[in-house]
Write a protein that holds these residues in place. Structure first.
Motif, PDB file in Angstrom:
ATOM      1  N   PRO A 199       0.802  -1.228   0.000  1.00 55.32           N
ATOM      2  CA  PRO A 199       0.000   0.000   0.000  1.00 55.32           C
ATOM      3  C   PRO A 199       0.827   1.267   0.000  1.00 55.32           C
ATOM      4  O   PRO A 199       0.356   2.314  -0.452  1.00 55.32           O
ATOM      5  CB  PRO A 199      -0.834  -0.117   1.279  1.00 55.32           C
ATOM      6  CG  PRO A 199      -0.072  -1.054   2.150  1.00 55.32           C
ATOM      7  CD  PRO A 199       0.592  -2.020   1.222  1.00 55.32           C
TER       8      PRO A 199
ATOM      9  N   SER B  31       1.268   1.638  -3.829  1.00 57.66           N
ATOM     10  CA  SER B  31       0.094   1.838  -4.684  1.00 57.66           C
ATOM     11  C   SER B  31      -0.846   2.936  -4.198  1.00 57.66           C
ATOM     12  O   SER B  31      -1.487   3.600  -5.009  1.00 57.66           O
ATOM     13  CB  SER B  31      -0.686   0.523  -4.807  1.00 57.66           C
ATOM     14  OG  SER B  31      -1.007   0.010  -3.527  1.00 57.66           O
ATOM     15  N   PHE B  32      -0.930   3.136  -2.875  1.00 60.37           N
ATOM     16  CA  PHE B  32      -1.899   4.089  -2.337  1.00 60.37           C
ATOM     17  C   PHE B  32      -1.257   5.316  -1.684  1.00 60.37           C
ATOM     18  O   PHE B  32      -1.729   6.428  -1.845  1.00 60.37           O
ATOM     19  CB  PHE B  32      -2.800   3.406  -1.297  1.00 60.37           C
ATOM     20  CG  PHE B  32      -3.799   2.459  -1.893  1.00 60.37           C
ATOM     21  CD1 PHE B  32      -4.988   2.917  -2.430  1.00 60.37           C
ATOM     22  CD2 PHE B  32      -3.541   1.097  -1.927  1.00 60.37           C
ATOM     23  CE1 PHE B  32      -5.909   2.047  -2.984  1.00 60.37           C
ATOM     24  CE2 PHE B  32      -4.452   0.217  -2.470  1.00 60.37           C
ATOM     25  CZ  PHE B  32      -5.635   0.684  -3.006  1.00 60.37           C
TER      26      PHE B  32
ATOM     27  N   LEU C 284      -3.116   3.470   7.804  1.00 60.01           N
ATOM     28  CA  LEU C 284      -3.196   2.010   7.738  1.00 60.01           C
ATOM     29  C   LEU C 284      -3.598   1.406   9.075  1.00 60.01           C
ATOM     30  O   LEU C 284      -4.269   0.366   9.112  1.00 60.01           O
ATOM     31  CB  LEU C 284      -1.850   1.441   7.292  1.00 60.01           C
ATOM     32  CG  LEU C 284      -1.569   1.531   5.781  1.00 60.01           C
ATOM     33  CD1 LEU C 284      -0.138   1.129   5.482  1.00 60.01           C
ATOM     34  CD2 LEU C 284      -2.533   0.658   5.000  1.00 60.01           C
TER      35      LEU C 284
ATOM     36  N   GLU D 213      -7.402   0.936   9.350  1.00 53.84           N
ATOM     37  CA  GLU D 213      -8.102   0.164   8.306  1.00 53.84           C
ATOM     38  C   GLU D 213      -9.159  -0.761   8.912  1.00 53.84           C
ATOM     39  O   GLU D 213      -8.945  -1.384   9.953  1.00 53.84           O
ATOM     40  CB  GLU D 213      -7.089  -0.653   7.513  1.00 53.84           C
ATOM     41  CG  GLU D 213      -7.667  -1.282   6.259  1.00 53.84           C
ATOM     42  CD  GLU D 213      -6.597  -1.856   5.362  1.00 53.84           C
ATOM     43  OE1 GLU D 213      -6.962  -2.472   4.347  1.00 53.84           O
ATOM     44  OE2 GLU D 213      -5.396  -1.699   5.670  1.00 53.84           O
TER      45      GLU D 213
ATOM     46  N   CYS E  30      -4.008   3.452  -8.193  1.00 54.08           N
ATOM     47  CA  CYS E  30      -5.122   2.535  -7.958  1.00 54.08           C
ATOM     48  C   CYS E  30      -5.998   2.466  -9.205  1.00 54.08           C
ATOM     49  O   CYS E  30      -6.202   1.392  -9.771  1.00 54.08           O
ATOM     50  CB  CYS E  30      -5.926   2.991  -6.751  1.00 54.08           C
ATOM     51  SG  CYS E  30      -7.377   1.990  -6.396  1.00 54.08           S
TER      52      CYS E  30
END
Length: 225
Positions: free
Chosen positions: A129, A132-133, A146, A149, A182
């Motif tokens: 993550p 990608s995020f 995170l 989450e 994403c």
């Protein structure tokens, strides 16, 4: 003064909007950013919308904003509350009767992610993550995100057909993140044109723009208000 109703994406919480909320409040607006139901495998879109409506209460002059998976919930909220404006941010755009589980295949997003990953060395759609995020979010802030989450949306919602017969009769804007790993930007440009008939406004940021570029995102949300 407007009330900005900020709807988070999958796995997220209302906290994800806290920096943008501070910007909006600092400029004289009200903000509602609820945590949507999580950790309930039977939760439906109705449950998500009910949670937002309850948080909004009797506030008026509503601008509903949906991020990522929030694109499935935000139009339902905007429709029920007769919002003045709907803004989608790096968001999924559902079609009537389409479930979230089917969205990636129906729209071609799955193929677009694979193609972009082949071009960028596997950064798009990466399992990490932070790649990608949160690649443009300060590390400490990304770690805090995170840590919050949750299991949202539910398996039931992922299989649920989107319940509106057509896009709500609410003025709609789309904010595209040009460094999104994403949802590839070219893919979202095409989807916004196909499903909404609009050209997105763009911001140089990754998918989690509310954490990486909160001031710039607030500027966009306030444009024309």
């Amino acid at each position: 003064m407007s009330t900005y109703v900020l709807i988070h994406g999958g796995g997220d919480v209302g906290w994800s909007w806290h920096l943008v909320a501070a910007e909006l409040r600092g400029r004289g607006h009200e903000v509602v950013a609820p945590d949507l139901p999580a950790d309930d495998p039977s939760a439906t879109f109705t449950d998500y919308v009910d949670a937002v409506v309850e948080a909004v209460g009797d506030r008026k002059d509503l601008v509903v904003v949906g991020h990522s998976f929030g694109g499935f919930t935000a139009p339902l909220v905007a429709d029920r509350l007769a919002a003045d404006l709907l803004v989608l941010v790096a968001s999924m755009i559902p079609a009537p009767g389409e479930s979230p589980d089917d969205w990636g295949r129906n729209t071609g997003c799955d193929e677009a992610v694979q193609a972009q990953a082949a071009r960028d060395g596997g950064r798009t759609g990466n399992a990490d993550p932070y790649v990608s995020f949160y690649h443009d979010v300060p590390r400490a802030l990304a770690e805090e995100a995170l840590s919050k989450e949750r299991a949202h949306p539910s398996p039931a919602a992922m299989k649920e057909p989107w319940p509106l017969d057509a896009w709500p009769d609410v003025p709609t804007r789309f904010v595209l993140c040009s460094e999104d790993r994403c949802f590839p930007p070219d893919f979202l440009r095409g989807l916004a044109a196909e499903r909404l008939g609009i050209v997105p406004e763009e911001i140089a940021a990754g998918h989690c723009v509310a954490l990486s570029r909160p001031t710039e995102l607030a500027d966009l949300l306030l444009a024309g208000r």
